[in-house]
Design a protein around this motif. Structure first.
Motif, PDB file in Angstrom:
ATOM      1  N   MET A 199     -58.192 -65.113 -52.102  1.00 30.48           N
ATOM      2  CA  MET A 199     -56.768 -65.112 -52.481  1.00 30.48           C
ATOM      3  C   MET A 199     -56.252 -65.101 -53.811  1.00 30.48           C
ATOM      4  SD  MET A 199     -54.952 -67.745 -49.746  1.00 30.48           S
ATOM      5  CE  MET A 199     -53.632 -67.120 -50.210  1.00 30.48           C
ATOM      6  N   MET A 202     -56.809 -61.567 -55.053  1.00 36.27           N
ATOM      7  CA  MET A 202     -56.732 -60.007 -54.884  1.00 36.27           C
ATOM      8  C   MET A 202     -54.267 -60.617 -55.231  1.00 36.27           C
ATOM      9  SD  MET A 202     -58.183 -59.116 -51.358  1.00 36.27           S
ATOM     10  CE  MET A 202     -55.814 -58.241 -50.455  1.00 36.27           C
ATOM     11  N   GLU A 203     -54.648 -61.216 -56.325  1.00 30.85           N
ATOM     12  CA  GLU A 203     -53.386 -62.351 -56.665  1.00 30.85           C
ATOM     13  C   GLU A 203     -52.294 -63.021 -56.211  1.00 30.85           C
ATOM     14  OE1 GLU A 203     -51.952 -59.024 -60.103  1.00 30.85           O
ATOM     15  OE2 GLU A 203     -51.860 -58.265 -58.725  1.00 30.85           O
ATOM     16  N   GLU A 204     -53.527 -63.200 -54.758  1.00 30.12           N
ATOM     17  CA  GLU A 204     -51.919 -64.136 -53.961  1.00 30.12           C
ATOM     18  C   GLU A 204     -51.138 -65.186 -54.405  1.00 30.12           C
ATOM     19  OE1 GLU A 204     -53.369 -63.775 -49.404  1.00 30.12           O
ATOM     20  OE2 GLU A 204     -53.608 -61.886 -49.882  1.00 30.12           O
ATOM     21  N   ASP A 206     -51.569 -65.900 -57.183  1.00 32.10           N
ATOM     22  CA  ASP A 206     -49.918 -65.524 -58.526  1.00 32.10           C
ATOM     23  C   ASP A 206     -48.857 -65.461 -57.909  1.00 32.10           C
ATOM     24  OD1 ASP A 206     -51.862 -64.157 -61.278  1.00 32.10           O
ATOM     25  OD2 ASP A 206     -51.426 -66.128 -61.209  1.00 32.10           O
ATOM     26  N   GLY A 207     -48.723 -65.400 -56.467  1.00 31.67           N
ATOM     27  CA  GLY A 207     -47.324 -64.025 -55.770  1.00 31.67           C
ATOM     28  C   GLY A 207     -47.151 -65.384 -55.597  1.00 31.67           C
ATOM     29  N   ARG A 209     -47.373 -68.430 -56.378  1.00 33.41           N
ATOM     30  CA  ARG A 209     -46.831 -69.604 -57.410  1.00 33.41           C
ATOM     31  C   ARG A 209     -45.240 -68.913 -58.214  1.00 33.41           C
ATOM     32  NH1 ARG A 209     -51.730 -68.939 -59.581  1.00 33.41           N
ATOM     33  NH2 ARG A 209     -53.378 -71.239 -59.556  1.00 33.41           N
ATOM     34  N   THR A 210     -45.104 -67.315 -58.394  1.00 33.96           N
ATOM     35  CA  THR A 210     -43.715 -67.016 -58.576  1.00 33.96           C
ATOM     36  C   THR A 210     -42.940 -67.338 -56.918  1.00 33.96           C
ATOM     37  OG1 THR A 210     -44.842 -64.804 -57.893  1.00 33.96           O
ATOM     38  CG2 THR A 210     -44.531 -65.279 -59.865  1.00 33.96           C
TER      39      THR A 210
ATOM     40  N   ARG B  71     -46.700 -62.450 -68.148  1.00 35.47           N
ATOM     41  CA  ARG B  71     -47.133 -64.286 -66.779  1.00 35.47           C
ATOM     42  C   ARG B  71     -46.089 -65.596 -68.160  1.00 35.47           C
ATOM     43  NH1 ARG B  71     -51.638 -63.781 -64.194  1.00 35.47           N
ATOM     44  NH2 ARG B  71     -52.112 -65.645 -64.630  1.00 35.47           N
ATOM     45  N   MET B  74     -42.890 -65.438 -66.328  1.00 40.29           N
ATOM     46  CA  MET B  74     -42.483 -66.270 -65.387  1.00 40.29           C
ATOM     47  C   MET B  74     -43.156 -67.545 -64.719  1.00 40.29           C
ATOM     48  SD  MET B  74     -44.012 -63.021 -63.026  1.00 40.29           S
ATOM     49  CE  MET B  74     -45.050 -62.423 -63.621  1.00 40.29           C
ATOM     50  N   LEU B  76     -46.427 -68.659 -65.428  1.00 41.48           N
ATOM     51  CA  LEU B  76     -47.322 -68.260 -65.023  1.00 41.48           C
ATOM     52  C   LEU B  76     -49.037 -68.100 -66.270  1.00 41.48           C
ATOM     53  CD1 LEU B  76     -47.999 -65.076 -62.614  1.00 41.48           C
ATOM     54  CD2 LEU B  76     -47.866 -67.389 -62.543  1.00 41.48           C
ATOM     55  N   VAL B 108     -40.662 -60.762 -58.252  1.00 39.25           N
ATOM     56  CA  VAL B 108     -41.783 -60.004 -58.776  1.00 39.25           C
ATOM     57  C   VAL B 108     -42.118 -59.456 -58.057  1.00 39.25           C
ATOM     58  CG1 VAL B 108     -43.798 -60.845 -60.249  1.00 39.25           C
ATOM     59  CG2 VAL B 108     -42.094 -62.712 -60.226  1.00 39.25           C
ATOM     60  N   PHE B 110     -45.791 -57.135 -58.515  1.00 41.17           N
ATOM     61  CA  PHE B 110     -47.219 -57.676 -58.731  1.00 41.17           C
ATOM     62  C   PHE B 110     -47.844 -56.273 -58.770  1.00 41.17           C
ATOM     63  CE2 PHE B 110     -47.885 -61.680 -60.194  1.00 41.17           C
ATOM     64  CZ  PHE B 110     -46.836 -62.548 -59.380  1.00 41.17           C
ATOM     65  N   GLN B 111     -48.683 -55.930 -59.170  1.00 42.58           N
ATOM     66  CA  GLN B 111     -49.110 -54.826 -59.522  1.00 42.58           C
ATOM     67  C   GLN B 111     -50.272 -54.377 -58.420  1.00 42.58           C
ATOM     68  OE1 GLN B 111     -52.239 -53.931 -62.660  1.00 42.58           O
ATOM     69  NE2 GLN B 111     -52.786 -52.078 -62.397  1.00 42.58           N
ATOM     70  N   HIS B 112     -50.591 -54.879 -57.645  1.00 42.95           N
ATOM     71  CA  HIS B 112     -51.628 -54.880 -56.273  1.00 42.95           C
ATOM     72  C   HIS B 112     -50.193 -55.034 -55.140  1.00 42.95           C
ATOM     73  CE1 HIS B 112     -54.766 -53.235 -58.968  1.00 42.95           C
ATOM     74  NE2 HIS B 112     -54.963 -54.042 -59.857  1.00 42.95           N
ATOM     75  N   GLY B 113     -49.150 -55.707 -55.867  1.00 40.26           N
ATOM     76  CA  GLY B 113     -48.767 -56.296 -54.644  1.00 40.26           C
ATOM     77  C   GLY B 113     -48.708 -57.995 -54.318  1.00 40.26           C
ATOM     78  N   GLY B 114     -49.385 -58.133 -54.374  1.00 43.22           N
ATOM     79  CA  GLY B 114     -49.067 -59.956 -54.787  1.00 43.22           C
ATOM     80  C   GLY B 114     -49.186 -60.548 -53.246  1.00 43.22           C
ATOM     81  N   LEU B 115     -49.140 -59.235 -51.856  1.00 45.03           N
ATOM     82  CA  LEU B 115     -48.847 -60.169 -50.980  1.00 45.03           C
ATOM     83  C   LEU B 115     -49.479 -60.686 -50.196  1.00 45.03           C
ATOM     84  CD1 LEU B 115     -46.858 -56.482 -50.068  1.00 45.03           C
ATOM     85  CD2 LEU B 115     -46.191 -58.558 -50.381  1.00 45.03           C
ATOM     86  N   PHE B 116     -49.312 -60.992 -48.879  1.00 47.63           N
ATOM     87  CA  PHE B 116     -50.580 -62.007 -48.064  1.00 47.63           C
ATOM     88  C   PHE B 116     -51.312 -61.844 -47.135  1.00 47.63           C
ATOM     89  CE2 PHE B 116     -49.525 -65.757 -50.826  1.00 47.63           C
ATOM     90  CZ  PHE B 116     -47.762 -65.895 -51.241  1.00 47.63           C
ATOM     91  N   ARG B 177     -40.075 -57.898 -51.070  1.00 43.80           N
ATOM     92  CA  ARG B 177     -39.780 -59.294 -51.067  1.00 43.80           C
ATOM     93  C   ARG B 177     -39.577 -60.135 -52.778  1.00 43.80           C
ATOM     94  NH1 ARG B 177     -45.510 -62.483 -51.405  1.00 43.80           N
ATOM     95  NH2 ARG B 177     -45.756 -61.351 -54.122  1.00 43.80           N
TER      96      ARG B 177
END
Lengths: 337, 287
Positions: A199, A202-204, A206-207, A209-210, B71, B74, B76, B108, B110-116, B177
Motif C-alpha cells: 500500500m 502504491m501511494e494508498e 498517502d491517499g 492521509r489526504t 505534499r 496537503m 503529507l 486530491v 494522485f498521479q497513479h490514482g491513489g485508489l485502494f 473521489r
C-alpha cells in the motif's frame, strides 16, 4: 594476428576497402587491438573506410581514451559505522512507532464508534479461524513428539505416570504458546508487512492521509485488536490438541489410559500453568502485530523492498517472541509461579 | 424519494457552508519555505500564493521540488521552516479537529490514482463520505455513482476494481473521489501523465467543467504544455529552490530566465503556444 606483434615499422595502414559492413562492437574490438600498436608509438592510418565508419572508429578511439569509472569500495570501518547508524535509526523509529500505536489505541478507547468492527472481524477470520487447522495439526504432532521423548526417558525409572506432569508443564506453559506464536508470526506478521508495504508503494497510504484517515487507525489497530483476541484462543486450542496427541502416545507406549491420564492431569496441573500460557499469548500478539506493521511502514520504494521487509518482520517477530519467552521463564521461576 | 434523500444528504453533509470563504483572500499562502532532504536543499525561502478560484499550474524541472511542494500543501510533508496557510488555517499549529475539518474541504488526485486496490470504484469514491458523515450506505452508494458519472466514466465502472481500469479511467475515478465532498480546493498531481491524446483532452475538458461547476481553486503539478496553455489561469515555475516566475502563460513567455524560456523556446513549447492561439481564436469566434 600474432605475427603483427613483432612489427618494427612505424606506420600501420588499416585498409577497409574489402569490408562490407562493420558494426560498433566489431569496430570497438578492432580499436582495442590497434591500441597496443598506438602505445608502442606506431602510427595508425585508416584507408578505404566510408565516412560514417571512419567517424565511428574515431569516436571509439576517443571513448577508449576515457578511463572506466569505478566506485571506490567503502572501507570496512566506514561500512561498520553506517550499519550501526542504520540499526540505531531503525530502533528509534520502532520506539516512535510503538508510541504512535499506543496513542492511537488510547484515543480510540474513548470513542467507541471509531473501532472498525468489520475490519476487526475480517482479521479475526484470516488470522484466527484460517489458522486453526495448521495450529491444531502442528500442536498435535508436537504433543506426540514431546510425550515420546519423555516416555523414552521416564520408562527407565518406571516413572511412567509422570509423563502427565511433563506434558502439562511443558506444553501448557512453554511449547504451546511458543509454537502458536511462531506459526502465527510466520503467517500474519508477513501478511501485515506485505499488505502495508504494498500500500505504501502504491501511494494508498498517502491517499488515506489526504482523506483524513489515519493509517495507524485504519490498518494497525484492527489487526492489533483482532490478534489480541485470537492468539490466546489459538493457544488454548493448541493446548488441547497437544495434550490430545500426548494422551494418544501415552496410551500406546505406556498403556496409560485416557481416564487415568486426565485424572492425574486435573489433580497435578495448576490453572496457573494455563493462564501463564494464555497471558504470554497476549504479549506475543502485540509483538507480532507491531513488528509486522512497522516493517510494512518502513518499506522503500522498490520491488525488492516488500520481500525484504516481509522477511525481516517474520525473523524479528520470531526472535523477539523467543527472547521474551526466555525472559518470562526466568521471571516466573523467580516468582515461584 | 431519491431526490429527497439527496437533498437531505446535502443538509447532513453541510456541503454548501464550505464555500463561504471571503472572495478576496488567498486560498493558499506559503512564506519562506525551506525544505531539504539530507544535504539536498529542495526549497530555499520559497514564497507562493494561490488566489481564490484560480487554476494554478506548477511546473519545473525534475528535482525542482514540485511534488514536495504539493505534499507540503496537503500536510503529507512538513517543511524545515516557513509558514503555510491553507483555507485560512495555519498548518504548523493546526489542531487535530481543525485538521479533520480541513481534510474534508479539499480533494486530491494522485498521479497513479491513489485508489485502494481492495475496494471497488464505488466503495473508493464513497470512502470519504463513510469516514466523515453518517449517511446511509444506500445514499453513499448513490452519490458515489453520481460523481462517477460526472467524471465521465461509464456507470458499469462503479463495480470494477482499480486494477481493471485503464489509465484514463483510473484518473477519472480518482477525480470522482476527489470531488465527492464538493471540495473548495483541488490538488492534481500530473493529471494527464501517461494518457493518450484523446484521454488527455478529456481530462482538460473535465478540469474546466469542474472549475465552472464548483468554482473550486485548483492547484496542478504538470508537465503538459497543452494543459498549461488551455486550462490554467496562472502558472508558477519552480527552479533553484524558489518560484522563478509566476503569471499567465503569456506573461511567462515574456520573461527572461533560462529555465522559464525552456518551456517556450523548444519545438514543443512553440507548437503548444501556437495551438493555444488557435483554440483561443476559435473559441472567441464561437461566442
Amino acid at each position: 594476428m600474432p605475427l603483427l606483434s613483432k612489427l618494427t615499422e612505424k606506420l600501420l595502414i588499416v585498409d577497409a576497402s574489402k569490408i562490407n559492413s562493420i558494426d560498433s562492437i566489431g569496430a570497438w574490438t578492432l580499436q582495442n587491438y590497434l591500441r597496443q600498436f598506438r602505445q608502442r608509438g606506431i602510427e595508425i592510418r585508416l584507408q578505404g573506410w566510408t565516412q560514417s565508419t571512419e567517424q565511428l572508429m574515431l569516436q571509439i578511439e576517443q571513448q577508449q581514451a576515457v578511463p572506466l569509472l569505478t566506485k571506490a569500495a567503502t572501507p570496512f570501518i566506514k561500512q561498520l559505522g553506517m550499519n550501526a547508524e542504520t540499526i540505531w535509526k531503525s530502533s528509534v523509529a520502532l520506539l516512535s512507532f510503538i508510541g504512535q500505536v499506543a496513542i492511537a489505541f488510547g484515543s480510540n478507547i474513548t470513542l467507541r464508534s471509531r473501532w472498525r468492527w468489520p475490519i476487526i472481524l475480517n482479521n479475526i477470520q484470516t488470522a484466527g479461524v484460517d489458522a486453526l487447522a495448521i495450529i491444531g495439526i502442528a500442536s498435535f504432532l508436537l504433543g506426540i513428539v514431546v510425550a515420546y521423548q519423555g516416555v523414552d526417558q521416564l520408562r527407565h525409572y518406571g516413572a511412567n505416570i509422570f509423563v502427565v506432569d511433563l506434558i502439562g508443564y511443558a506444553m501448557l506453559r512453554e511449547f504451546s504458546p511458543l509454537i502458536t506464536a511462531v506459526i502465527i508470526a510466520g503467517r500474519s506478521s508477513s501478511a501485515y508487512a506485505a499488505q502495508i508495504g504494498t500500500m505504501k508503494i502504491m501511494e494508498e497510504l498517502d491517499g488515506m492521509r489526504t482523506l483524513g484517515i489515519d493509517p495507524i487507525n485504519m490498518l494497525v489497530l484492527p489487526k492489533l485488536v483482532a490478534l489480541i483476541l485470537v492468539l490466546p484462543l489459538l493457544t488454548v486450542f493448541s493446548d488441547i490438541t497437544s495434550v490430545a496427541g500426548a494422551m494418544i502416545m501415552a496410551r500406546s507406549q505406556l498403556e496409560i489410559g485416557f481416564h487415568e491420564f486426565l485424572t492425574r492431569f486435573s489433580t497435578v496441573i495448576h490453572p496457573t500453568s494455563l493462564l501463564i500460557g494464555v497471558g504470554k499469548a497476549v504479549i506475543f500478539a502485540i509483538v507480532i502485530t507491531v513488528l509486522g506493521c512497522f516493517q510494512g511502514f518502513c518499506t522503500k520504494d522498490d520491488a525488492d523492498s516488500v520481500g525484504q521487509q516481509t522477511t525481516r518482520s517474520v525473523v524479528q517477530a520470531i526472535f523477539i517472541v523467543i527472547a521474551l519467552d526466555a525472559v518470562f521463564s526466568v521471571v516466573f521461576s523467580l516468582l515461584g509461579m | 424519494m431519491p431526490y429527497f434523500l439527496l437533498c437531505s444528504a446535502y443538509w447532513v453533509c453541510d456541503v454548501d457552508t464550505h464555500n463561504d470563504a471571503p472572495k478576496q483572500k488567498n486560498v493558499i499562502e506559503m512564506k519562506q519555505i525551506c525544505t531539504s532532504f539530507g544535504d539536498h536543499h529542495v526549497h530555499t525561502n520559497l514564497n507562493l500564493e494561490v488566489r481564490h478560484g484560480e487554476i494554478l499550474g506548477v511546473i519545473g524541472d525534475s528535482g525542482s521540488g514540485k511534488s514536495t511542494l504539493l505534499r507540503e500543501m496537503m500536510m503529507l510533508h512538513r517543511p524545515d521552516s516557513g509558514s503555510i496557510r491553507v483555507l485560512d488555517v495555519d498548518l504548523a499549529t493546526i489542531s487535530d479537529q481543525l485538521a479533520r475539518d480541513l481534510y474534508q474541504r479539499w480533494g486530491v488526485m494522485f498521479q497513479h490514482g491513489g485508489l485502494f486496490g481492495t475496494l471497488t470504484i464505488r466503495a473508493n469514491v464513497g470512502l470519504p463520505l463513510r469516514e466523515h458523515t453518517r449517511l446511509d450506505d444506500i445514499v453513499v452508494d448513490n452519490i458515489a455513482d453520481w460523481k462517477i458519472k460526472l467524471s465521465g466514466l461509464q456507470p458499469e465502472s462503479a463495480l470494477l476494481y482499480p486494477q481493471e481500469l485503464s489509465g484514463g479511467m483510473l484518473k477519472r475515478a480518482s477525480m470522482a473521489r476527489a470531488l465527492v465532498m464538493d471540495p473548495a480546493l483541488l490538488f492534481l498531481d500530473e493529471p494527464t501523465a501517461g494518457l493518450d491524446p484523446s484521454g488527455a483532452d478529456g481530462i482538460d475538458q473535465l478540469i474546466m467543467d469542474i472549475h465552472k461547476r464548483y468554482q473550486s481553486t485548483i492547484v496542478m503539478v504538470t508537465h503538459d504544455l497543452d494543459l498549461l496553455w488551455q486550462v490554467t489561469d496562472r502558472v508558477a515555475v519552480l527552479g533553484e529552490g524558489r518560484v522563478l516566475g509566476i503569471g499567465s502563460m503569456l506573461e511567462l513567455s515574456a520573461m527572461d530566465h533560462p529555465i522559464i524560456r525552456s518551456y517556450f523556446d523548444g519545438p514543443r513549447g512553440r507548437s503548444a503556444q501556437q495551438q493555444a492561439h488557435v483554440v483561443n481564436q476559435t473559441s472567441s469566434l464561437n461566442i
